[in-house]
Design a protein around this motif. Structure first.
Motif, PDB file in Angstrom:
ATOM      1  N   GLY A  33      -2.997   1.821  -1.510  1.00 30.36           N
ATOM      2  CA  GLY A  33      -2.594   0.364  -2.004  1.00 30.36           C
ATOM      3  C   GLY A  33      -1.074   0.643  -1.918  1.00 30.36           C
ATOM      4  O   GLY A  33      -0.498  -0.671  -2.584  1.00 30.36           O
ATOM      5  N   GLU A  34      -0.269   1.619  -1.864  1.00 28.08           N
ATOM      6  CA  GLU A  34       1.088   1.751  -2.008  1.00 28.08           C
ATOM      7  C   GLU A  34       1.695   0.610  -0.956  1.00 28.08           C
ATOM      8  O   GLU A  34       1.656   1.001   0.461  1.00 28.08           O
ATOM      9  CB  GLU A  34       1.504   3.045  -1.824  1.00 28.08           C
ATOM     10  CG  GLU A  34       1.213   3.995  -3.005  1.00 28.08           C
ATOM     11  CD  GLU A  34      -0.219   4.722  -2.676  1.00 28.08           C
ATOM     12  OE1 GLU A  34      -0.693   5.252  -3.537  1.00 28.08           O
ATOM     13  OE2 GLU A  34      -0.902   4.191  -1.803  1.00 28.08           O
ATOM     14  N   THR A  35       2.538  -0.185  -1.543  1.00 25.82           N
ATOM     15  CA  THR A  35       3.294  -1.015  -0.647  1.00 25.82           C
ATOM     16  C   THR A  35       4.441  -0.562  -0.129  1.00 25.82           C
ATOM     17  O   THR A  35       5.252  -0.833   0.902  1.00 25.82           O
ATOM     18  CB  THR A  35       3.466  -2.388  -1.206  1.00 25.82           C
ATOM     19  OG1 THR A  35       4.214  -2.201  -2.337  1.00 25.82           O
ATOM     20  CG2 THR A  35       2.106  -2.983  -1.448  1.00 25.82           C
ATOM     21  N   ASN A  36       5.010   0.384  -0.798  1.00 27.96           N
ATOM     22  CA  ASN A  36       6.483   0.930  -0.268  1.00 27.96           C
ATOM     23  C   ASN A  36       6.299   2.504   0.255  1.00 27.96           C
ATOM     24  O   ASN A  36       7.127   3.304   0.204  1.00 27.96           O
ATOM     25  CB  ASN A  36       7.251   1.248  -1.574  1.00 27.96           C
ATOM     26  CG  ASN A  36       6.745   2.186  -2.738  1.00 27.96           C
ATOM     27  OD1 ASN A  36       5.451   2.611  -2.570  1.00 27.96           O
ATOM     28  ND2 ASN A  36       7.331   2.121  -3.646  1.00 27.96           N
ATOM     29  N   LEU A  37       5.166   2.727   0.905  1.00 20.75           N
ATOM     30  CA  LEU A  37       4.726   3.925   1.465  1.00 20.75           C
ATOM     31  C   LEU A  37       4.100   3.830   3.210  1.00 20.75           C
ATOM     32  O   LEU A  37       3.148   2.959   3.158  1.00 20.75           O
ATOM     33  CB  LEU A  37       3.557   4.945   0.923  1.00 20.75           C
ATOM     34  CG  LEU A  37       3.463   6.112   1.601  1.00 20.75           C
ATOM     35  CD1 LEU A  37       4.578   7.176   1.312  1.00 20.75           C
ATOM     36  CD2 LEU A  37       1.976   6.836   0.969  1.00 20.75           C
ATOM     37  N   THR A  38       4.707   4.157   3.923  1.00 17.86           N
ATOM     38  CA  THR A  38       4.335   3.875   5.447  1.00 17.86           C
ATOM     39  C   THR A  38       3.742   5.434   6.151  1.00 17.86           C
ATOM     40  O   THR A  38       4.334   6.491   5.703  1.00 17.86           O
ATOM     41  CB  THR A  38       5.326   3.239   6.313  1.00 17.86           C
ATOM     42  OG1 THR A  38       6.460   4.275   6.428  1.00 17.86           O
ATOM     43  CG2 THR A  38       5.915   2.183   5.621  1.00 17.86           C
ATOM     44  N   THR A  39       2.703   5.213   6.450  1.00 19.23           N
ATOM     45  CA  THR A  39       2.058   6.517   7.434  1.00 19.23           C
ATOM     46  C   THR A  39       1.972   6.195   8.682  1.00 19.23           C
ATOM     47  O   THR A  39       1.767   4.978   9.210  1.00 19.23           O
ATOM     48  CB  THR A  39       0.649   6.871   6.486  1.00 19.23           C
ATOM     49  OG1 THR A  39      -0.215   5.725   6.732  1.00 19.23           O
ATOM     50  CG2 THR A  39       1.021   7.103   5.140  1.00 19.23           C
ATOM     51  N   GLU A  40       1.949   7.396   9.501  1.00 21.06           N
ATOM     52  CA  GLU A  40       1.876   7.181  10.859  1.00 21.06           C
ATOM     53  C   GLU A  40       1.254   8.158  11.450  1.00 21.06           C
ATOM     54  O   GLU A  40       1.448   9.668  10.770  1.00 21.06           O
ATOM     55  CB  GLU A  40       3.093   6.963  11.395  1.00 21.06           C
ATOM     56  CG  GLU A  40       3.333   6.745  12.817  1.00 21.06           C
ATOM     57  CD  GLU A  40       4.988   6.326  13.381  1.00 21.06           C
ATOM     58  OE1 GLU A  40       5.377   5.259  13.497  1.00 21.06           O
ATOM     59  OE2 GLU A  40       5.707   7.498  13.319  1.00 21.06           O
TER      60      GLU A  40
END
Length: 238
Positions: A33-40
């Motif tokens: 639910g982290e809004t400041n973490l992007t995964t790819e």
């Protein structure tokens, strides 16, 4: 470096300082639910709260970035373009699969969280054969690698930590180890035992310190590497 291991970041803490402001963020675990973490790519957040960057498939690339841009230079100064000092601390485990391949990860500072065309293996999932070594990349990375690199002269030690600038050839490289009462102890990066890492950069002196040890132990008073990265290559203090 072919990413065929299950690579897990146990938690991540990062603290960055800019001359006119300070930025701090802490992850004590992940819940998707982290809004400041992007995964790819191959990155997923497991139900246990761990961030897994790759899986057991061959040549997998996984990224996880703090998604908010951070000003790393003092835009109000005309006399100095020193990058801001920063400190980061995180724990990770490189758990090998039964397949052949190479395992590793890199802490990265980059103008963008995306790397179009990036390749696996020794390109770290950051670079490719076309842009490797380009000064326009503006990428700083500390690699934690468990196999020999593509350049046998520079990466002949498989279990190593390297400081990379704009490419896969490490500007500085040391076998993975840590200091205990002044004695250097070897540390295997690959295995199911988590490792704690610290990366501290002094923007005035332009020196980066890299320190590792087994998770749960106190931070060693002496870093594994203490290297100048503000100009021509100089010997590290090790």
């Amino acid at each position: 470096m072919a990413s065929t291991a299950s690579l897990t970041v146990l938690f991540c803490f990062c603290l960055l300082f800019a001359p006119a402001q300070s930025v701090e963020f802490i992850f004590h675990g992940f819940n998707a639910g982290e809004t400041n973490l992007t995964t790819e790519g191959g990155s997923i957040i497991k139900s246990t709260g761990l961030l897994r960057l790759t899986n057991n498939s061959h040549y997998v690339i996984g990224h996880a970035f703090y998604s908010e841009q951070i000003q790393m230079f003092d835009i109000n100064s005309s006399s100095s373009r020193n990058a801001s000092s920063f400190s980061t601390s995180f724990a990770f485990a490189i758990v090998p699969s039964s397949s052949q391949g190479g395992y590793g990860l890199a802490f990265t500072l980059s103008p963008s969280p995306s790397f179009p065309g990036a390749e696996a293996k020794h390109y770290l999932g950051i670079f490719n054969s076309s842009n490797d070594g380009n000064e326009t990349n503006h990428i700083f990375a500390v690699e934690f690698d468990t196999v020999n690199g593509h350049n046998e002269k520079d990466d002949k030690q498989g279990n190593h930590v390297g400081i990379n600038i704009d490419g896969v050839s490490s500007r500085y490289l040391e076998p993975a180890s840590y200091f205990v009462n002044g004695t250097k102890e070897e540390l295997a990066l690959e295995g199911d035992k988590p490792i704690h890492a610290w990366i501290d950069y002094d923007g005035v002196q332009k020196i980066v310190n890299v320190t590792i040890c087994p998770l749960g132990e106190d931070k060693p008073t002496e870093p594994l590497m203490s290297c100048y990265i503000g100009g021509p290559r100089e010997p590290c203090k090790i």
